[in-house]
Motif scaffolding. Structure first.
Motif, PDB file in Angstrom:
ATOM      1  N   SER A  72      -6.691   0.789   0.851  1.00 38.71           N
ATOM      2  CA  SER A  72      -6.124  -0.242  -0.036  1.00 38.71           C
ATOM      3  C   SER A  72      -5.167  -1.021   0.833  1.00 38.71           C
ATOM      4  CB  SER A  72      -5.251   0.320  -0.983  1.00 38.71           C
ATOM      5  OG  SER A  72      -4.368   1.414  -0.545  1.00 38.71           O
ATOM      6  N   THR A  81      -2.276  -1.915  -6.461  1.00 38.08           N
ATOM      7  CA  THR A  81      -2.551  -0.714  -5.614  1.00 38.08           C
ATOM      8  C   THR A  81      -2.035   0.496  -6.334  1.00 38.08           C
ATOM      9  OG1 THR A  81      -1.718  -2.274  -3.540  1.00 38.08           O
ATOM     10  CG2 THR A  81      -2.166   0.320  -3.371  1.00 38.08           C
ATOM     11  N   ALA A 105       0.956  -1.321   0.022  1.00 32.78           N
ATOM     12  CA  ALA A 105      -0.046   0.189  -0.089  1.00 32.78           C
ATOM     13  C   ALA A 105       0.619   1.128   0.100  1.00 32.78           C
ATOM     14  CB  ALA A 105      -1.071   0.034   1.296  1.00 32.78           C
ATOM     15  N   GLN A 109      -5.030   1.245  -8.784  1.00 30.91           N
ATOM     16  CA  GLN A 109      -6.343   1.666  -8.072  1.00 30.91           C
ATOM     17  C   GLN A 109      -5.908   2.892  -7.506  1.00 30.91           C
ATOM     18  OE1 GLN A 109      -6.688  -1.118  -5.204  1.00 30.91           O
ATOM     19  NE2 GLN A 109      -7.815  -2.612  -6.538  1.00 30.91           N
TER      20      GLN A 109
END
Ligand SMILES: Nc1ncnc2c1ncn2[C@@H]1O[C@H](COP(=O)(O)OP(=O)(O)O)[C@@H](O)[C@H]1O
Ligand SMILES: [Mg+2]
Lengths: 311, 267
Positions: free
Chosen positions: B205, B152, B86, B155
């Motif tokens: 996330s 990640t 993350a 996104q």
């Protein structure tokens, strides 16, 4: 430079104008017809102009052309004799520092403190690196505290801007503009979303700034009464053009009808203006100007600015 | 008045009500047909329940575990994987998003390029990334971290662009009007305004990555999933059930923790 008291209107022609707009025209891409068309006027230091006109008349566009948030299609704008139109980006930034702007909404970064927001007014004077790192001069910070205190915001220095009332937020926006040490202040409907009491405080502050610090102010207003009460001079706009430019006292009913393209009976403006008690309003206006500052705000701001200029 | 008596007053036009009816009907038909094509029979599922519960009761219960240390180590690995990916994803996504937000970066075309790239990263499932990476790096945590970082990044880039766009829309103009140049405006106004949004998305996330990393582990990306797969392959269902419970506990506690953090940050 004219003395600080020389705020009175000098009409269309003034010597050494702080702002000169010549044949300004703006056509938006995809817009029908020009938003601003062949607008010319000039302004003296410390003059206060109220711009009135119906929605869509081009008031905001006019202000945004002056500091080039909007690029004019044609015409010229001179700020203290320097041409803004056509200037390269670096010069535009240099000129923008001398032009403060107060918006109706979203003046401040809501999450940041009042001090942080006010110091943003200094970014234009700093190197890019200092700006990125937020390395403000101690002298500037001191001045910010002084001006905030004088505007009655002394106990809100570390409040988040988002926690303030609408009127307080507008005052912080004005103080940020003052931190730029501007010669011109543009206000785009600064009181449109305020209650009458806060609106008066904000307009009082703008007028004090204008007259006592000799900063030329242009204020777009929806409220004709407020424009009459606070302005030395009124510019009336209709469909992008200026249809009236003169002292507030000369704004006749017939002119108001022309600006808003409606009979005066269908306009919700103060009864005083409608009912022909205009002399009273005019007197009120003048006494308002002569009125002494309530709490030393005016002198304080003037001094604060002078100190800043010296240091 | 008399004429109105026998016809009720409608609150919406006939066309819009008909459109809503058609839309719902189509939706139900598509659902029924799709279920039919899978060959899924709800009755069969109900009847087979006995077997399912039997399996759970006999093989999974009671949970038993003798290698607590291995379990704990695998759990920590999963947690590290989720947080590390993350964090790295956030750093990469921030750089991409700064370039990909049209209001901040006026180079023409770069926004579509960044969005397209992020969309590729995002739309290839992390399971597929893990398969590819296992082939390259072999079984281990590094595969999990890489696969999760990739997804990640994909996104967060998209969410960060949205957040930055909103923050720029509200906060940039007044600062540019002071004569400040772009970099200070971004650093002093846009990023501070976008920060709560960023943190909320990063926490989200982390949550997603904890869940994903369990599954990624099962294809060889290390962590608790790898352990779980091992137990299942050895028919050690008691240990497997303990592992599943542990995953549940971790997922729920991380969710509680991030909810808590979100509340603190957003107020
Ligand atoms: N960004 C824009 N793009 C296209 N048209 C615009 C834009 N901003 C304003 N206009 C149009 O220009 C005209 C003048 O708008 P504006 O200057 O906002 O008027 P006012 O501030 O007096 O209400 C309006 O017709 C408006 O629709
Ligand atoms: Mg406007």
């Amino acid at each position: 430079m004219l003395p600080a008291g020389a705020w009175w209107s000098c009409g269309r022609i003034c010597l050494n104008p702080v702002l000169e707009v010549r044949n300004l025209k703006k056509v938006y891409r995809g817009g029908e017809g020009p938003a601003v068309d062949n607008v010319s006027f000039s302004m003296a230091r410390g003059e206060m102009i109220g711009v009135i006109g119906p929605s869509g008349a081009g008031k905001s566009t006019l202000l945004r052309c002056i500091n080039r948030l909007v690029t004019p299609t044609a015409g010229h704008i001179f700020i203290e004799g320097e041409e803004m139109t056509g200037a390269p980006a670096v010069r535009v930034r240099g000129l923008r520092r001398r032009v403060g702007m107060v918006f109706q909404h979203h003046n401040l970064v809501a999450r940041l403190t009042v001090m942080q927001n006010v110091m943003h007014g200094r970014l234009g004077y700093m190197s890019t690196l200092d700006g990125i790192l937020g390395r403000y001069q101690e002298a500037d910070k001191k001045q910010a505290v002084e001006i905030l205190t004088q505007t009655g915001l002394g106990s809100f220095l570390y409040h988040r801007a988002g926690e303030l009332s609408g009127g307080q937020r507008q005052r912080v926006g004005i103080v940020r503009a003052l931190m730029q040490q501007p010669s011109i202040l543009l206000c785009d409907e600064p009181i449109a979303s305020l209650d009458p009491a806060s609106a008066q405080v904000v307009m009082d502050l703008i007028r004090d700034v204008c007259h006592r610090s000799a900063i030329a102010c242009i204020v777009n207003l929806h409220q004709v009464d407020a424009a009459l009460r606070y302005s030395d001079r009124i510019i009336g706009m209709y469909r992008g053009g200026i249809v009236f430019d003169g002292p507030a006292a000369e704004l006749k009913e017939s002119v108001i009808e022309k600006i808003y393209n409606k009979p005066i009976k269908q306009l919700m403006i103060g009864d005083g203006i409608k009912g022909g008690i205009r002399d009273e309003i005019r007197e009120g206006m003048h006494s308002g100007i002569r009125e002494e500052p309530h709490d030393g705000i005016r002198d304080g701001i003037k001094e604060g600015l002078r100190d800043g200029q010296n240091g | 008045m008399g004429k109105m008596d026998n016809s009720r007053i409608k609150l919406a036009s006939r066309e819009s009500r008909r459109a809503a009816f058609v839309f719902l009907t189509v939706l139900v038909i598509v659902f029924v047909l799709s279920t039919g094509f899978t060959g899924f029979n709800p009755l069969e599922a109900l009847l087979a329940q006995g077997e399912f519960w039997n399996f759970i009761a006999v093989d999974f219960i009671p949970p038993y575990m003798d290698k607590w240390e291995a379990l704990l180590r695998a759990l920590m690995q999963t947690l590290y994987m989720a947080i590390a990916s993350a964090g790295m994803g956030a750093v990469l996504a921030l750089s991409l998003a700064l370039a990909g937000t049209p209001a901040l970066c006026r180079v023409p075309g770069i926004s579509s390029l960044v969005r397209g790239f992020a969309s590729v990263l995002r739309n290839i499932p992390d399971l597929v990334w893990a398969f590819i990476l296992v082939a390259a790096f072999g079984i281990g945590t590094i595969v999990g971290v890489l696969a999760l970082t990739i997804s990640t990044t994909g996104q967060l880039t998209r969410f960060f662009i949205e957040t930055l766009d909103e923050a720029a829309g509200e906060n940039m103009e007044p600062l540019l009007a002071t004569g400040a140049s772009m970099p200070p405006v971004v650093l002093q106004a846009v990023l501070p305004a976008a920060l709560p949004g960023f943190v909320a998305w990063i926490l989200y996330s982390v949550e997603l990555n904890i869940r994903s990393s369990t599954i990624l582990g099962m294809v060889g990306a290390g962590g608790i999933g790898l352990l779980l797969m091992g137990y299942i392959k050895q028919y050690n269902y008691a240990a497997a059930s303990t592992t599943i419970i542990a995953v549940g506990v971790i997922v729920i506690s991380v969710n509680l923790l991030t909810d808590c953090l979100r509340k603190i940050i957003l107020t």
